[in-house]
Design a protein around this motif. Sequence first.
Motif, PDB file in Angstrom:
ATOM      1  N   ALA A  88       5.027   5.073   2.542  1.00 49.47           N
ATOM      2  CA  ALA A  88       4.542   6.565   2.613  1.00 49.47           C
ATOM      3  C   ALA A  88       5.417   7.462   1.730  1.00 49.47           C
ATOM      4  O   ALA A  88       6.202   7.679   1.788  1.00 49.47           O
ATOM      5  N   LEU A  89       4.599   8.578   1.517  1.00 49.62           N
ATOM      6  CA  LEU A  89       4.944   9.994   0.695  1.00 49.62           C
ATOM      7  C   LEU A  89       4.660  10.864   1.341  1.00 49.62           C
ATOM      8  O   LEU A  89       3.420  11.072   0.711  1.00 49.62           O
ATOM      9  N   LEU A 120       0.793  -0.860  -0.117  1.00 48.82           N
ATOM     10  CA  LEU A 120       0.037  -0.126  -0.058  1.00 48.82           C
ATOM     11  C   LEU A 120       0.714   1.143  -0.621  1.00 48.82           C
ATOM     12  O   LEU A 120       1.287   1.578   0.599  1.00 48.82           O
ATOM     13  N   GLY A 121       0.465   2.112  -0.821  1.00 47.99           N
ATOM     14  CA  GLY A 121       1.267   3.390  -1.226  1.00 47.99           C
ATOM     15  C   GLY A 121       0.318   4.324  -0.406  1.00 47.99           C
ATOM     16  O   GLY A 121      -0.515   4.250  -1.169  1.00 47.99           O
ATOM     17  N   GLY A 179      -2.559   3.764   7.141  1.00 45.47           N
ATOM     18  CA  GLY A 179      -1.098   2.407   7.304  1.00 45.47           C
ATOM     19  C   GLY A 179      -1.391   2.121   8.504  1.00 45.47           C
ATOM     20  O   GLY A 179      -1.119   0.978   8.401  1.00 45.47           O
ATOM     21  N   SER A 180      -1.643   2.245   9.682  1.00 49.20           N
ATOM     22  CA  SER A 180      -1.188   1.550  11.079  1.00 49.20           C
ATOM     23  C   SER A 180      -2.342  -0.039  10.722  1.00 49.20           C
ATOM     24  O   SER A 180      -1.878  -0.571  11.401  1.00 49.20           O
ATOM     25  N   SER A 228       4.606   3.653  -8.384  1.00 56.23           N
ATOM     26  CA  SER A 228       4.739   2.063 -10.033  1.00 56.23           C
ATOM     27  C   SER A 228       5.335   1.240  -9.170  1.00 56.23           C
ATOM     28  O   SER A 228       5.157   0.266  -9.644  1.00 56.23           O
ATOM     29  N   GLY A 229       5.528   1.317  -7.809  1.00 56.64           N
ATOM     30  CA  GLY A 229       5.502   0.290  -6.223  1.00 56.64           C
ATOM     31  C   GLY A 229       4.717  -0.033  -5.706  1.00 56.64           C
ATOM     32  O   GLY A 229       4.667  -0.738  -4.708  1.00 56.64           O
ATOM     33  N   SER A 230       3.354   0.713  -5.504  1.00 56.73           N
ATOM     34  CA  SER A 230       2.190  -0.109  -5.047  1.00 56.73           C
ATOM     35  C   SER A 230       1.745  -1.040  -5.151  1.00 56.73           C
ATOM     36  O   SER A 230       0.241  -0.215  -6.240  1.00 56.73           O
ATOM     37  N   ASP A 231       0.496  -1.691  -5.118  1.00 56.97           N
ATOM     38  CA  ASP A 231      -0.501  -2.456  -5.966  1.00 56.97           C
ATOM     39  C   ASP A 231      -1.976  -1.164  -5.570  1.00 56.97           C
ATOM     40  O   ASP A 231      -2.661  -1.663  -5.889  1.00 56.97           O
ATOM     41  N   PHE A 232      -1.448  -0.465  -4.083  1.00 60.13           N
ATOM     42  CA  PHE A 232      -2.965   0.099  -3.999  1.00 60.13           C
ATOM     43  C   PHE A 232      -2.017   1.450  -3.745  1.00 60.13           C
ATOM     44  O   PHE A 232      -0.753   1.482  -2.405  1.00 60.13           O
ATOM     45  N   VAL A 233      -2.467   2.564  -4.332  1.00 64.23           N
ATOM     46  CA  VAL A 233      -2.644   4.102  -3.580  1.00 64.23           C
ATOM     47  C   VAL A 233      -3.958   4.445  -2.923  1.00 64.23           C
ATOM     48  O   VAL A 233      -4.401   4.588  -3.073  1.00 64.23           O
ATOM     49  N   SER A 234      -2.973   4.912  -2.118  1.00 57.14           N
ATOM     50  CA  SER A 234      -4.329   5.666  -1.073  1.00 57.14           C
ATOM     51  C   SER A 234      -4.401   6.710  -0.870  1.00 57.14           C
ATOM     52  O   SER A 234      -3.054   7.722  -0.153  1.00 57.14           O
ATOM     53  N   ILE A 235      -5.133   7.993  -1.572  1.00 58.99           N
ATOM     54  CA  ILE A 235      -5.016   9.440  -2.361  1.00 58.99           C
ATOM     55  C   ILE A 235      -5.012  10.372  -0.472  1.00 58.99           C
ATOM     56  O   ILE A 235      -6.850  10.034   0.277  1.00 58.99           O
ATOM     57  N   HIS A 236      -4.170  11.177  -0.270  1.00 59.32           N
ATOM     58  CA  HIS A 236      -4.833  11.750   1.447  1.00 59.32           C
ATOM     59  C   HIS A 236      -4.153  13.276   1.307  1.00 59.32           C
ATOM     60  O   HIS A 236      -3.970  13.438   2.050  1.00 59.32           O
TER      61      HIS A 236
END
Length: 306
Positions: free
Chosen positions: A160-161, A135-136, A148-149, A186-194
């Motif tokens: 995370a970024l 997860l990114g 994340g937790s 490019s390296g995350s199966d899921f990206v969660s935008i916040h």
Amino acid sequence: MKVLVATEKPFAAAAVKGIREIVEQAGLEFALLEKYSSPSELIAAVADATALIVRSDKVTAEVIAAAPSLKIVVRAGAGYDNLDLEACSKAGVVAMNTPGQNSNAVAELAIAMMIYMSRGQFTPATGSEIQGKTLGIQAFGNVGRLVGSKAAALGMKVRALDPFMTAEQIQAAGAESVEDIKELYSGSDFVSIHIPATPQTIGSIGRELICSMPKGAVLVNTARKEVIDEQGLMEALELRPDLKYVCDVAPDNYALLKEKFGLRVFATPKKMGAQTAEANINAGLAAARQIVSYLKDGCTRFQLNK
Ligand code: 3PG
């Protein structure tokens, strides 16, 4: 002095009751405008308000101009892209938000959305599991860290970024730090935008980033629809039949996306990330307390337009 709660999307009844109690115990008058259908109702209601509590309701320059007694507006929630801060400042109105108060509700929805999409929107088709996937998290603030937790507890690898955190801070908060946005996608199966919706972020997630995601990836947006370049999203979904998009608040082109991509896209009918009784109580009561502290003691903690 009147405190007006103006919520097109109402708070849970328990939150309204709690706000009323705080306001009245402080010797202030409580007023409520819920489920209004046009900005003119808000404009009429603020005429004699000293303080205003809103959710995603748009507090425009017109609203501020219609409220000559207004001293403070509190957005009960995190994102304040609905407040015209410049108009508030010009009119001497203090603007605040209530950061963190509704974060858990949004984080739970983000996790739910990942599972929902991985399981084909609860159709009987063979799905996949989130355990073991990467997860990114794009922006590691209050919501991002909770996502994340929870994801880590479900066996996901969390990265995370966040432009406002060092790599060490991100690691200390429980995620692997990534170099840049390209690496995140490019390296995350899921990206969660916040990320918030700002002039810098609006339309910033488009075809290139989305297409860089690995096979079968899911993009999860519980932030703001505006951060997505909708044309770019459409093109990415066309180019990559393995990708999915899920969001809280439909993009403007949702009908077309749905028609073209079916179960690969899903949007909530109305923004519901923070729509839990707990989040409403936390954010609503915090807003009321912040107003009382400001009007009684001049406390400007959480002021946005300093
Ligand atoms: C926020 O920014 O706090 C969330 O998006 C919640 O918005 P809402 O109060 O409109 O549900």
